[in-house]
Design a protein around this motif. Structure first.
Motif, PDB file in Angstrom:
ATOM      1  N   GLY A   1       9.647  22.900  46.132  1.00  9.91           N
ATOM      2  CA  GLY A   1       9.181  24.273  46.147  1.00  9.91           C
ATOM      3  C   GLY A   1       9.221  24.837  44.744  1.00  9.91           C
ATOM      4  N   PRO A   2       8.909  26.113  44.608  1.00 10.45           N
ATOM      5  CA  PRO A   2       8.872  26.707  43.269  1.00 10.45           C
ATOM      6  C   PRO A   2      10.287  26.917  42.717  1.00 10.45           C
ATOM      7  N   GLU A   3      10.800  25.871  42.078  1.00  6.70           N
ATOM      8  CA  GLU A   3      12.172  25.926  41.576  1.00  6.70           C
ATOM      9  C   GLU A   3      12.133  26.110  40.065  1.00  6.70           C
ATOM     10  N   ARG A   4      13.001  26.950  39.553  1.00  4.97           N
ATOM     11  CA  ARG A   4      12.951  27.266  38.125  1.00  4.97           C
ATOM     12  C   ARG A   4      13.957  26.400  37.372  1.00  4.97           C
ATOM     13  N   GLN A   5      13.448  25.747  36.321  1.00  7.38           N
ATOM     14  CA  GLN A   5      14.319  24.875  35.531  1.00  7.38           C
ATOM     15  C   GLN A   5      14.086  25.168  34.051  1.00  7.38           C
ATOM     16  N   ILE A   6      15.169  25.254  33.330  1.00 11.76           N
ATOM     17  CA  ILE A   6      15.063  25.479  31.889  1.00 11.76           C
ATOM     18  C   ILE A   6      15.525  24.212  31.186  1.00 11.76           C
ATOM     19  N   SER A   7      14.790  23.809  30.153  1.00 12.73           N
ATOM     20  CA  SER A   7      15.214  22.629  29.414  1.00 12.73           C
ATOM     21  C   SER A   7      14.901  22.820  27.935  1.00 12.73           C
ATOM     22  N   PHE A   8      15.256  21.825  27.139  1.00  6.34           N
ATOM     23  CA  PHE A   8      15.052  21.872  25.679  1.00  6.34           C
ATOM     24  C   PHE A   8      15.655  23.131  25.072  1.00  6.34           C
TER      25      PHE A   8
ATOM     26  N   MET B   1      29.146  17.795  19.510  1.00  8.41           N
ATOM     27  CA  MET B   1      27.984  16.926  19.356  1.00  8.41           C
ATOM     28  C   MET B   1      27.071  17.098  20.560  1.00  8.41           C
ATOM     29  N   ILE B   2      25.807  16.979  20.313  1.00  9.21           N
ATOM     30  CA  ILE B   2      24.836  17.192  21.382  1.00  9.21           C
ATOM     31  C   ILE B   2      24.434  15.876  22.002  1.00  9.21           C
ATOM     32  N   HIS B   3      24.474  15.847  23.318  1.00  8.57           N
ATOM     33  CA  HIS B   3      24.066  14.627  24.014  1.00  8.57           C
ATOM     34  C   HIS B   3      22.800  14.897  24.808  1.00  8.57           C
ATOM     35  N   PHE B   4      21.919  13.958  24.713  1.00  4.24           N
ATOM     36  CA  PHE B   4      20.713  14.043  25.529  1.00  4.24           C
ATOM     37  C   PHE B   4      20.844  13.109  26.707  1.00  4.24           C
ATOM     38  N   ALA B   5      20.527  13.610  27.860  1.00  2.37           N
ATOM     39  CA  ALA B   5      20.446  12.739  29.027  1.00  2.37           C
ATOM     40  C   ALA B   5      18.991  12.701  29.479  1.00  2.37           C
ATOM     41  N   LEU B   6      18.650  11.658  30.191  1.00  2.00           N
ATOM     42  CA  LEU B   6      17.270  11.509  30.636  1.00  2.00           C
ATOM     43  C   LEU B   6      16.828  12.710  31.464  1.00  2.00           C
ATOM     44  N   SER B   7      17.799  13.215  32.238  1.00  2.00           N
ATOM     45  CA  SER B   7      17.446  14.318  33.130  1.00  2.00           C
ATOM     46  C   SER B   7      17.024  15.560  32.344  1.00  2.00           C
ATOM     47  N   ASP B   8      17.455  15.635  31.054  1.00  2.00           N
ATOM     48  CA  ASP B   8      17.058  16.788  30.263  1.00  2.00           C
ATOM     49  C   ASP B   8      15.562  16.783  29.978  1.00  2.00           C
ATOM     50  N   PHE B   9      15.006  15.590  29.912  1.00  2.00           N
ATOM     51  CA  PHE B   9      13.583  15.495  29.597  1.00  2.00           C
ATOM     52  C   PHE B   9      12.706  15.543  30.834  1.00  2.00           C
ATOM     53  N   LEU B  10      13.320  15.303  31.977  1.00  2.00           N
ATOM     54  CA  LEU B  10      12.533  15.117  33.185  1.00  2.00           C
ATOM     55  C   LEU B  10      11.566  16.268  33.484  1.00  2.00           C
TER      56      LEU B  10
END
Lengths: 208, 643, 487
Positions: free
Chosen positions: C63-70, C1-10
Motif C-alpha cells: 500500500g502507500p507506505e512512506r519511506q525515507i532513505s539516503f 562511522m556510517i554503514h550502508f546496508a542493502l536495505s538502505d538502497f532498496l
C-alpha cells in the motif's frame, strides 16, 4: 578588534568589490575577449572569497576548473567564432529603459527582503552544521566524507547529469565525415602478406 | 381482441411509415387498409358486446407513471361510450383508408399518407378508450399531431403549411386550458383516474378554489377549463378559426379528422366527463350558449362560402354546435347519437365532395361547377343522401338525432335551453338551405367550368365509390337503428354508468311530454330551407345577386366569417409578430447576439490574435517576459501580503 | 562511522535499475551502431516496463507506505509511486510511437531511447525528491536530457533552435529556482523537506525572505510545467522539436514536474498554503485563459497542442490551488487521463505524413473521416475528450479538479475554468469539424505501422470507456492523495 579581523574584513571587501565590478564589466565591455578576461578575474576573486572562508580546496578547484579549463575554452570559442557583439547589442539597447526599470524594481525588492534578514528563532534549531570543524579535518577529507555518505544520492545523480551532458555533446556534434581515412588497428594487425602483396610476372614491353 | 382493435392501426402505421420505401405504395395501402378493416370488424364486434350486451370492462396494459402520489396506468376502458366511439372511428377510418387508395392514387408519398392516417386512428382510439386524464391527454395531443401532419401533408404548398400551423397554434390555446383543467382535477381530487374522480365529484362540487384572493366554485372552474380544451379541438366559436383552413389537407383527411372523428373529441369528452359537468350548472349553461352560438355562426357563414369543402367545413362546425348544446342540456345520449350519425353523413358528404373535386380535376370553387349530375350520377345521388341526412329529413339518420337534440333542449325548460332550441330551428333552416345551395350550384344548371374540365369529368373508380355506399347506408339507417338505444326507451340500459345524468337534468326522459309542434318544427323548416334554395338557385337564379347587393354589409359580414380572422389577426397575430420581430431583430439580434455570441466571438478572436502576437520568437523577449512575471509576483507579495 | 546496508538502497531500486539499464543500453548502442536503434528502443521500453513493475510491486504489496532513505534526501510513498507509474507509462508509450518516425526522418539512433531513459530517471528523482538538493539534481538531470532531445534532429534549423531556446530559458528558470532555494536555505537554515514541514507545521511563521524564496521556487517549477507567464518556450519548442520528442515533452516531464510541484508545495511548504495559493491561483487562471485564447488562432497542430497543454496545466493547477487531498486526487486523475489523450493525439499527428513528407497544418486533416475513418474517429474521441465533453474521460478529469476547487471555496477559479474550457472547446471541435465536414485533401501515407495502431486503439479505448470503471483510477489516486496529506 584585533588585526586579524581587520585584515580579514579588508580582504573580504576587496575580493567582493572586485568580483562585483568585474561582473559588471563582463556585460559592459565592448570587446568580447575583454569580457572573458573579466570573467576570469571574477573567478579569481570568488576563489579568494573561498579562501577567506577556509575552503581552500574549493578555491583551488575553482581556479583550476573554471579558470584553467572553462574560461580558456570560452576564450577560444569567442576568438574563433568572430561574432560582432556590438551589432548584436544594438537591438537590445532599445529595451534598455524598460529592462533597467524592471531590474531596478527587482533589486530594490531584494534589498528590502535581505535587509529584513533574520533567521527565525523557530528554525535555528534545525539549522545544523553538517561540516565538521575545519581545524580537525582537512578540506578534502571532509568533503569526501560528506560526498560519499550523506550526499551520495546527489553525487550520483550529478554523475548522471554529467553523463547526459557528455552524451548530448556527442550526439549533437559528432558527425561521421565522409571521405576520412580512419585507422583500423585490428585490420592492420590481422593483415597477412597474401592480402597485401600480389606477385605479377611482367613480360617485357607489354605492361601489366 | 379489443386491444388488437386499438393497436392494429399503430402497427400498420409503423410498417407503412418506416418500411414504406421497402414495401412500396401498394404494400403500404394493403397493410393499412387490411389493418383498418380488421379493426373495424373488431370495433363492430366490440360495440355489439359492450353496447348491446353490456359487457363493459377495463383492460390494464401497464404502469405508466408511479411518482409519489401520482399514479397513472395505461389501460383501455371499454364501456358503451368508448365502444360507440371505437366502432364509429374504426368504420369511418376504414372507409377513408379504402377511399384514399383511389383518391391519392397519383400522389408521390402514398406510404407516408397511409401511415399518418393510421397513426391518427391509433391516437383517436387511445383517446376514446382512455381510463384517466393523462391518457386522454395523450390521445388528445396525438390526434392533434396527426392532424397537423395531415393538414400540412402537401408541405410544398405555403397555404397548407400556414393552415397546419394555424390549426396547431389554435389548438394549443385549447390544450392549455385542458392541461390546466387536468391540473385542477389533480389538485382537487388527488387522482387522475376517471373512477376515483367521478366518485368524489359530488363532494368536491361543494368546495371552492381560492385564486388571487377570490373564491370560485372549484368544479365549475375545472369544468370550464376542460371545456376550453373541448372548444379548441371541436372548433367551437372563438377557437374555430382553424377548421375551415384545415381543408387545405387532402379531402379524405378532412372527412376523417375534420368531420367525422377528431373534431368530435370535444363532444366525447363532455359525455365522458358528464359526472363532473352534471354538478356545475354554470358550466353546462356555458356549454349550451357556446354550442348554440357556434351553430348559428357557422351556419350563417356556410351560406356565403363558395369553396365546396369550406361549406361542408362550416356545416361541421355548426353541427358540432348542436352536439355541444345537446350535451349542455344533459342530453349526452343525444349528443353522442348525433355524433355517430353525423360521422356517417358528414364523412359521406366530404368524400362525395372529394369525388366531385376528383371529377373536376381538382377544382373546389362551386362557382366554376354546375351541371355535372349526369357526368357523375352516383356521386350526385350519394350527395343527395348525405344532404338529406344532414338537413334532418325523415327517415334519414340526421332526422332522428337532430330532432332529439332540439326536443331535449326545449325539454330542459331553462332559458339557455330555449335559446338553444330556437337557434337550432333557425340553423336547421340554414343547414337545409346551404346544403341544397351546394347541390344546386354543383350539379344543376348550366356548367360554368371550362370545356377541358368538363371533357375530363368522370365518375370515380369503384374503390372510391364503395366506401361511399357503406357510409351512405350508415347515413340512411344509423338513425333509425340507433334511436332506441342511444336516446329512446332503452337508453338507460344502453349507456349504464358510462353517462351520468342528475335526475333533475333528465331531459331525454321528458321528451315524450312535449307538445307536437316542438318535434315537427325542425322538419318543416328543413323542407322550407330546401324549397328556398330551389327558389333562389333554380327557379329564380337572380335572387342571390339581388340579396348580396341589397344587404351588402350583412353579406360581407357573413362572407368574411364574422371577421373573426381579421379580429384575431389584429389583436393577437400581428402584435405577436411585432413583438417577435422586435425581440428577434433588436432583442436577440442586436442585444443578445451583439453582446453575446457575436460580440464574444469577436472579442475572443481579438484576444486570440493578441495572445499569439505575444509569441514573437525572440529569446530575449521570452526571458524578459519571465522576468516580468517574477517581478510581478514578488512585488505582489511585498506590497499586499507582508507588511 | 556510517554503514550502508542493502536495505538502505532498496527504496531507490527502480531508479537504480533504470539508470543501470540506460548505461547498459548505451554501451550496447555504441558497440552496435545506428543499426541497432530499433532494438535498443524496444529494449528501453522493456526496461521501462520492468521499472514500472518494480514501482508497482511494493505499492501493490504494502500500500502507500512512506519511506525515507539516503539521509532524508529521497522519499518513496504512494503518491510518488503513482506519479512514477504515470511517468513511466508516458515514456514507454512515447518511445513506442517514436520509432517509426525516427526511422523515416533519419534520426533513429540508439542515443534517443537512452536519453529518454536518463530523462525518465531524472523525473523519477524529481518525484521522489525530499530535499531541495535532490529536487535540483533530479530536475537538472531531466532538463539536460530534454534539451538534447529537443535538438535531436540536429540537421534542421527548427529543431536546433528549439533546443537552444529551451536550454537558455531553462537555465534561466533553473537559476531562479536555485536562487529561491538559496533564499529558503538562508532564511530557514535547512534544505530538508521534512525539517521544513515540521517547522511550518509547528506554527513557525514565514519571514518575507522565505516567502519570496518559495515564490521563486514556484516560478522555476512553473517554467517546467509551462504555466503562464513562464510558458513562452512551449509553443516554439513544441513546434520545433521532432514530433515524437514533442509527444514525450507533453506527457512525461509535465507529469513529473507537476508531481514535484505538488510534492514541494504541500510537503515542506504545506503550512504556508495561504501564502502560496495566490501564486498558483494566478498562474492557473493565466494558463487556462492563454491556453484557450491563443490556441484559437493557430494553424500548426503541434503549436496548437502546445497551447492545449498550457491550458491543461492550468486546469490541473486548480487542484493544487485547492491544496487539499481532493485537489491532489483531481490532479493525479487529470494527469493520467491527459497522458492518454495526449499520446493518442500525438500518435495521429505522427501519422500525418503525405508522400513521405511531414505535414503539420491543421487544414491537412480535412476530410480525414472519409480517407481514414478509423484514425479520424480516434482523433475525434481525443478532441471531444480534451474539450471535456461527457462521457469521455476528459470530462471527468475536469470534473474532479473543479470539484476540488469548489470544495476549497475557490468558486472564481472554477467558474473561470469552465468558461475557459468553453472557449477551448471551439478549437478542439474545429478539428472534428474539419475531419468530418470538409472536403478531403487526400489520404495520409499508409500503413501507419502496427505499434502505432495498437497505441491508438489502446488510448482511444481508455478515453472512451473510462466512465465505465472510473474507480480503477480514482480510488487509487484518492488513496495516495490522502496518504500524502495524512503522512
Amino acid at each position: 578588534m584585533d588585526v586579524g579581523t581587520v585584515i580579514h574584513a579588508i580582504c573580504f571587501y576587496a575580493f567582493a568589490g572586485v568580483a562585483v565590478a568585474s561582473g559588471v564589466m563582463v556585460i559592459a565591455a565592448r570587446n568580447p575577449v575583454h569580457s572573458v578576461l573579466f570573467l576570469i578575474l571574477a573567478f579569481f576573486n570568488a576563489a579568494g572569497l573561498f579562501v577567506l572562508l577556509g575552503a581552500e580546496f574549493l578555491a583551488m578547484i575553482l581556479v583550476i576548473v573554471y579558470v584553467g579549463a572553462v574560461a580558456v575554452l570560452f576564450l577560444f570559442v569567442v576568438m574563433m567564432l568572430d561574432i560582432n557583439f556590438t551589432a548584436l547589442r544594438q537591438g537590445a539597447l532599445q529595451y534598455l529603459p524598460i529592462g533597467a526599470l524592471i531590474g531596478l524594481i527587482l533589486l530594490v525588492e531584494l534589498v528590502l527582503v535581505f535587509g529584513a534578514w533574520t533567521m527565525a528563532p523557530d528554525f535555528a534549531a534545525s539549522a545544523v552544521a553538517p561540516t565538521p570543524p575545519i581545524a580537525q579535518v582537512t578540506n578534502t577529507a571532509a568533503l569526501g566524507a560528506l560526498l560519499y555518505t550523506r550526499y551520495i544520492y546527489a553525487f550520483q545523480v550529478s554523475g548522471l547529469i554529467l553523463l547526459v551532458a557528455m552524451i548530448g555533446a556527442i550526439v549533437l556534434t559528432l558527425r561521421g565525415r565522409e571521405g576520412v581515412r580512419r585507422q583500423k588497428i585490428s585490420t592492420q594487425v590481422s593483415r597477412a602478406r597474401a592480402d597485401a602483396v600480389e606477385v605479377v610476372k611482367v613480360r617485357p614491353r607489354q605492361g601489366v | 381482441m379489443p386491444v388488437a382493435a386499438v393497436f392494429l392501426p399503430l402497427v400498420a402505421s409503423f410498417i407503412a411509415g418506416f418500411f414504406g420505401r421497402w414495401i412500396g405504395d401498394r404494400g403500404a395501402q394493403l397493410v393499412t387498409c387490411a389493418a383498418m378493416l380488421i379493426a373495424a370488424a373488431l370495433g363492430i364486434t366490440l360495440f355489439v358486446q359492450v353496447g348491446l350486451h353490456g359487457q363493459s370492462r377495463v383492460v390494464d396494459l401497464l404502469n405508466w407513471m408511479d411518482t409519489g402520489d401520482l399514479q397513472v396506468q395505461w389501460s383501455l376502458r371499454f364501456d358503451a361510450l368508448s365502444a360507440t366511439m371505437v366502432a364509429v372511428v374504426t368504420i369511418v377510418s376504414a372507409m377513408v383508408h379504402v377511399y384514399s387508395v383511389g383518391y391519392m392514387a397519383h400522389d408521390h408519398s402514398i406510404p407516408r399518407f397511409m401511415s399518418y392516417l393510421s397513426i391518427f386512428t391509433f391516437f383517436m382510439l387511445m383517446l376514446v378508450t382512455a381510463d384517466n386524464f393523462v391518457q386522454l391527454f395523450f390521445g388528445w395531443e396525438g390526434v392533434g399531431l396527426a392532424s397537423y401532419l395531415l393538414i400540412g401533408f402537401w408541405f410544398d404548398r405555403p397555404s397548407a403549411n400556414a393552415a397546419a400551423i394555424k390549426a396547431f397554434v389554435v389548438n394549443r390555446v385549447g390544450d392549455f386550458g385542458f392541461a390546466l383543467g387536468i391540473f385542477a382535477v389533480y389538485y382537487l381530487f388527488g387522482s387522475l383516474q376517471f373512477d376515483t374522480v367521478f366518485a368524489a365529484a359530488p363532494e368536491v362540487a361543494k368546495s371552492s378554489l381560492n385564486f388571487l384572493g377570490h373564491n370560485y366554485p372549484a368544479l365549475t372552474v375545472t369544468c370550464l377549463l376542460l371545456f376550453v380544451g373541448a372548444m379548441g379541438k371541436s372548433a367551437q366559436l372563438g377557437l374555430h378559426t382553424w377548421l375551415p383552413d384545415a381543408m387545405e389537407g387532402p379531402t379524405p383527411v378532412s372527412a376523417l379528422i375534420h368531420a367525422a372523428t377528431m373534431v368530435t373529441a370535444g363532444v366525447f369528452m363532455l359525455a365522458r366527463l358528464s359526472p363532473l359537468f352534471e354538478y356545475s350548472e354554470t358550466a353546462l349553461a356555458v356549454v349550451v350558449v357556446v354550442g348554440g352560438t357556434t351553430a348559428m355562426f357557422a351556419a350563417s357563414v356556410g351560406m356565403a362560402q363558395n369553396d365546396i369543402k369550406r361549406v361542408i367545413a362550416y356545416s361541421t362546425c355548426s353541427q358540432l354546435g348542436y352536439m355541444f348544446f345537446a350535451a349542455g342540456v344533459s342530453a349526452y345520449g343525444a349528443a353522442m347519437f348525433h355524433l355517430m350519425t353525423h360521422a356517417f353523413f358528414k364523412a359521406l358528404l366530404f368524400l362525395g365532395a372529394g369525388s366531385v373535386i376528383h371529377a373536376m380535376s381538382g377544382e373546389q370553387d362551386m362557382r366554376k361547377m354546375g351541371g355535372i349530375r349526369y357526368l357523375i350520377p352516383y356521386t350526385y345521388i350519394l350527395m343527395w343522401i348525405g344532404s338529406l341526412a344532414l338537413a334532418g329529413i325523415w327517415p334519414f339518420a340526421g332526422y332522428y338525432s337532430k330532432d332529439t337534440i332540439l326536443e331535449a333542449s326545449y325539454a330542459a325548460g331553462t332559458g339557455v335551453g330555449l335559446y338553444a332550441y330556437w337557434v337550432g330551428i333557425v340553423v336547421a333552416f340554414l343547414t337545409a338551405f346551404y346544403s341544397w345551395r351546394l347541390i344546386f350550384m354543383t350539379f344543376h344548371g348550366k356548367t360554368r367550368a371550362s370545356h377541358d374540365v368538363m371533357h375530363h369529368a368522370h365518375e370515380s373508380p369503384p374503390v372510391m365509390l364503395w366506401p361511399l355506399y357503406v357510409l351512405a347506408a350508415g347515413a340512411i339507417v344509423a338513425g333509425f337503428l340507433g334511436f332506441n338505444h342511444f336516446v329512446g326507451e332503452e337508453h338507460e340500459g344502453f349507456w349504464r354508468e358510462a353517462i351520468f345524468v342528475l335526475p333533475a337534468h333528465d331531459t331525454l326522459g321528458r321528451i315524450e311530454e312535449l307538445p307536437m309542434w316542438v318535434s315537427k318544427l325542425p322538419l318543416v323548416v328543413a323542407l322550407l330551407g330546401i324549397f328556398s334554395a330551389w327558389v333562389a338557385y333554380i327557379w329564380r337564379p337572380g335572387i342571390p345577386t339581388w340579396v348580396t347587393s341589397h344587404f351588402r354589409p350583412i353579406y360581407l359580414f357573413v362572407l368574411n366569417k364574422w371577421y373573426f380572422d381579421e379580429l384575431y389577426d389584429a389583436v393577437f397575430v400581428r402584435p405577436a409578430f411585432a413583438i417577435g420581430h422586435g425581440l428577434w431583430k433588436k432583442g436577440d439580434g442586436a442585444v443578445i447576439d451583439g453582446l453575446g455570441p457575436d460580440g464574444l466571438a469577436e472579442t475572443t478572436r481579438g484576444l486570440s490574435v493578441w495572445a499569439s502576437r505575444l509569441q514573437t520568437g525572440y529569446l530575449y523577449h521570452y526571458a524578459f517576459a519571465m522576468l516580468i512575471g517574477v517581478v510581478a509576483l514578488v512585488s505582489w507579495y511585498l506590497l499586499f501580503q507582508i507588511g | 562511522m556510517i554503514h550502508f546496508a542493502l536495505s538502505d538502497f532498496l527504496p531507490a531500486l527502480p531508479e537504480m535499475f533504470l539508470a543501470a539499464a540506460a548505461l547498459a543500453l548505451l554501451i550496447l548502442g555504441v558497440c552496435q551502431g545506428d543499426r541497432s536503434a530499433r532494438e535498443i528502443a524496444w529494449l528501453s521500453v522493456l526496461a521501462l516496463v520492468v521499472t514500472f513493475a518494480l514501482v508497482a510491486a511494493p505499492l501493490h504489496a504494502h500500500g502507500p507506505e512512506r519511506q525515507i532513505s539516503f539521509y532524508g534526501m529521497f522519499v518513496t510513498d504512494g503518491f510518488g509511486a503513482f506519479s512514477k507509474m504515470l511517468v513511466l507509462a508516458g515514456s514507454a508509450l512515447s518511445l513506442i510511437v517514436a520509432m517509426r518516425y525516427n526511422e523515416q526522418e533519419g534520426i533513429a539512433r540508439p542515443e534517443y531511447p537512452v536519453l529518454v531513459l536518463l530523462a525518465t530517471v531524472g523525473m523519477m528523482a524529481m518525484v521522489s525528491a525530499n530535499d531541495l538538493i535532490s529536487l535540483y539534481v533530479g530536475l537538472e538531470l531531466q532538463s539536460l536530457a530534454l534539451y538534447v532531445l529537443a535538438a535531436f534532429q540536429r540537421d534542421t534549423l527548427r529543431s536546433t533552435e528549439a533546443g537552444l531556446k529551451y536550454f537558455v530559458l531553462g537555465a534561466l528558470a533553473s537559476g531562479m529556482l536555485l536562487y529561491g532555494a538559496s533564499m529558503v536555505y538562508g532564511f530557514a537554515g535547512t534544505t530538508a523537506f521534512d525539517t521544513l514541514a515540521r517547522d511550518f507545521a509547528d506554527g513557525g511563521t514565514a519571514s518575507i525572505g522565505l516567502v519570496i524564496g518559495i515564490v521563486l521556487i514556484a516560478v522555476g517549477l512553473a517554467f517546467k510545467v509551462s504555466a503562464v507567464p513562464f510558458h513562452m518556450w512551449t509553443p516554439d519548442v513544441y513546434e520545433g522539436a521532432p514530433t515524437p520528442v514533442t509527444a514525450f515533452f507533453s506527457v512525461a516531464p509535465k507529469i513529473a514536474a507537476m508531481s514535484l510541484f505538488i510534492r514541494v508545495m504541500v510537503g515542506p511548504f504545506g503550512g504556508l498554503l495561504v501564502e502560496w495559493r495566490q501564486v498558483i491561483w494566478f498562474i492557473a487562471v493565466a494558463s487556462m485563459l492563454l491556453g484557450a485564447f491563443a490556441a484559437l488562432n493557430q494553424t500548426n497542430i503541434k503549436r496548437l497542442m502546445a497551447y492545449s497543454s498550457i491550458g491543461h496545466v492550468g486546469y490541473a493547477l486548480i487542484g493544487l490551488a485547492a491544496g487539499s487531498a481532493i485537489g491532489v486526487r483531481g490532479i493525479l486523475v487529470y494527469l493520467a487521463i491527459y497522458l492518454f489523450m495526449n499520446i493518442g493525439t500525438f500518435t495521429v499527428i505522427l501519422c500525418m505524413r503525405r508522400d513521405g513528407k511531414l505535414v503539420e497544418n491543421i487544414d491537412e486533416l480535412a476530410g480525414l473521416s472519409r480517407t481514414q475513418p478509423g484514425m479520424a474517429l480516434a482523433l475525434a474521441i481525443f478532441m471531444f475528450s480534451m474539450a471535456g465533453i461527457p462521457p469521455l474521460a476528459g470530462f471527468f478529469a475536469k470534473l474532479y479538479v473543479f470539484l476540488a476547487a469548489i470544495d476549497a471555496g475557490l468558486y472564481g477559479l472554477a467558474v473561470i475554468g469552465v468558461l475557459a474550457s468553453v472557449v477551448g472547446a471551439f478549437y478542439y471541435l474545429r478539428i472534428v469539424k474539419l475531419m468530418y465536414f470538409d472536403e478531403p485533401k487526400g489520404a495520409f501515407d499508409k500503413p501507419i505501422g502496427r505499434e502505432m495502431q495498437a497505441v491508438l486503439v489502446l488510448t482511444a479505448l481508455v478515453i472512451l470507456f473510462f466512465f465505465a470503471w472510473p474507480g480503477l483510477l480514482v480510488d487509487g489516486a484518492d488513496a495516495v492523495a490522502s496518504a500524502l496529506f495524512s503522512g
